[in-house]
Enzyme design. Structure first.
Site, short mmCIF file in Angstrom:
data_model
loop_
_atom_site.label_atom_id
_atom_site.label_comp_id
_atom_site.label_asym_id
_atom_site.label_seq_id
_atom_site.Cartn_x
_atom_site.Cartn_y
_atom_site.Cartn_z
N ASP A 49 0.87 -1.15 0.79
CA ASP A 49 0.34 -0.17 0.15
C ASP A 49 1.03 0.99 0.05
OD1 ASP A 49 -2.40 1.11 -0.14
OD2 ASP A 49 -2.85 1.19 1.97
N ASP A 85 2.42 11.48 -9.57
CA ASP A 85 4.21 11.80 -10.66
C ASP A 85 3.94 13.30 -11.44
OD1 ASP A 85 4.46 9.34 -9.85
OD2 ASP A 85 4.13 8.49 -12.07
P1 IMP Z 1 -1.24 1.47 -4.21
O1 IMP Z 1 -1.25 1.82 -3.23
O2 IMP Z 1 0.14 1.29 -5.39
O3 IMP Z 1 -3.14 1.43 -4.89
O4 IMP Z 1 -0.98 3.40 -4.17
C1 IMP Z 1 -2.19 4.59 -3.46
C2 IMP Z 1 -2.53 5.86 -4.49
O5 IMP Z 1 -1.02 6.31 -4.32
C3 IMP Z 1 -2.69 5.39 -5.37
O6 IMP Z 1 -3.52 5.35 -6.58
C4 IMP Z 1 -1.36 6.60 -6.54
O7 IMP Z 1 -2.80 7.44 -6.39
C5 IMP Z 1 -1.12 6.86 -5.85
N1 IMP Z 1 0.00 6.36 -6.38
C6 IMP Z 1 1.28 5.07 -5.29
N2 IMP Z 1 2.25 5.41 -6.54
C7 IMP Z 1 2.60 6.29 -6.78
C8 IMP Z 1 3.56 6.21 -7.72
O8 IMP Z 1 4.60 5.63 -8.16
N3 IMP Z 1 3.63 7.81 -8.46
C9 IMP Z 1 1.99 8.66 -8.26
N4 IMP Z 1 1.20 7.77 -7.68
C10 IMP Z 1 0.88 6.74 -6.65
#
Ligand code: IMP
Length: 191
Positions: free
Chosen positions: A68, A151
Site C-alpha cells: 500500500d 507523478d
Molecule cells: P497503491 O497502494 O499502489 O494502489 O497506491 C495508492 C495511491 O497512491 C494511488 O492510487 C496513487 O494515487 C498514489 N500512488 C501510488 N504510487 C504512486 C506513484 O508511484 N506515483 C504517483 N502516485 C502514486
C-alpha cells in the site's frame, strides 16, 4: 518458491516479477480467481498491506505479500497518506487529486513531501514488513506525461524533473515502491 502478490494490476505484477530473485514465481489474484477487490479499511499503510496479505493467506493458504502506498505531504500533516487514491472523492481521479493538492498548497512555501510504500509478507504464519521511502517536493504545477497518480506534481530530492518526466527504469531506481520491493527481494533471496 511460489508467492501470491495480492494485486489485481497485471502491469504491477509484471514489473515486480522482473525484480524478484531467481526461483521466485509470483501468482496474481486473477490467476487465483479472486476477482473482487480486497478490502483496505485500515487507517495506516501497514494496516492495509497486512489486511490484504492476511486475507489471501487465510483464504488460499499460500504465502502472500501485499503493498500500500501513500503520498505524505508535510504541510498537510501527512495527508493524503493512506487516502491518496481517493483524496478528491470516490471516483479516484488522479487529475482531481492533483488539483486538490495544488490548491491546498497554493501560497505554501513548505513543499516537502514523500511517497511511502509499505509491504507486508505473510509466509508460514509469520508477518514481515518492508518500507520504501522517496523524499521530494510538490511542484507548483504539473510537469510531464508519463507515470500515473501524483507523478506529474512530485519531484524527487535533487531533481528538477517530476516522476512523470522520467523513464520507468529511472523511476524504479529511486522510487518508494522500488526500494520496498528491493528490501523484500533481499529478504527472499536469503530464504
Ligand atoms: P497503491 O497502494 O499502489 O494502489 O497506491 C495508492 C495511491 O497512491 C494511488 O492510487 C496513487 O494515487 C498514489 N500512488 C501510488 N504510487 C504512486 C506513484 O508511484 N506515483 C504517483 N502516485 C502514486
Amino acid at each position: 518458491m511460489k508467492i501470491v502478490f495480492a494485486t489485481q494490476n497485471e502491469n504491477k505484477l509484471k514489473e515486480v516479477q522482473s525484480m524478484m530473485p531467481e526461483g521466485v514465481e509470483l501468482i496474481s489474484l486473477t490467476t487465483l480467481g479472486q476477482e473482487e477487490e480486497l478490502e483496505e479499511t485500515s487507517s495506516t499503510l501497514e494496516g492495509n498491506a497486512e489486511q490484504k496479505a492476511v486475507f489471501v493467506y487465510e483464504k488460499f493458504g499460500m504465502s502472500c505479500f501485499a503493498d500500500d502506498t501513500g503520498l505524505e505531504i508535510d504541510a498537510l500533516d501527512g495527508a493524503p497518506g493512506v487516502y491518496s487514491a481517493r483524496y478528491a472523492g470516490e471516483a479516484k481521479s488522479a487529475e482531481a487529486n492533483m488539483d486538490k493538492v495544488l490548491q491546498e498548497l497554493s501560497g505554501s512555501t513548505n513543499r516537502q513531501a514523500q511517497f511511502r510504500t509499505s509491504i507486508c509478507l505473510v509466509s508460514e504464519g509469520q508477518k514481515q514488513f518492508f518500507d520504501g521511502i522517496v523524499k521530494g517536493r510538490i511542484l507548483s504545477s504539473r510537469q510531464g506525461e508519463k507515470g500515473f497518480g501524483y507523478d506529474p506534481i512530485f519531484a524527487p530530492e535533487g531533481e528538477e524533473r517530476s516522476f512523470a518526466e522520467m523513464s520507468q527504469d529511472e523511476k524504479n531506481a529511486i522510487s518508494h515502491r522500488g526500494r520496498a520491493i528491493r528490501a523484500l527481494k533481499e529478504f527472499l533471496s536469503q530464504k
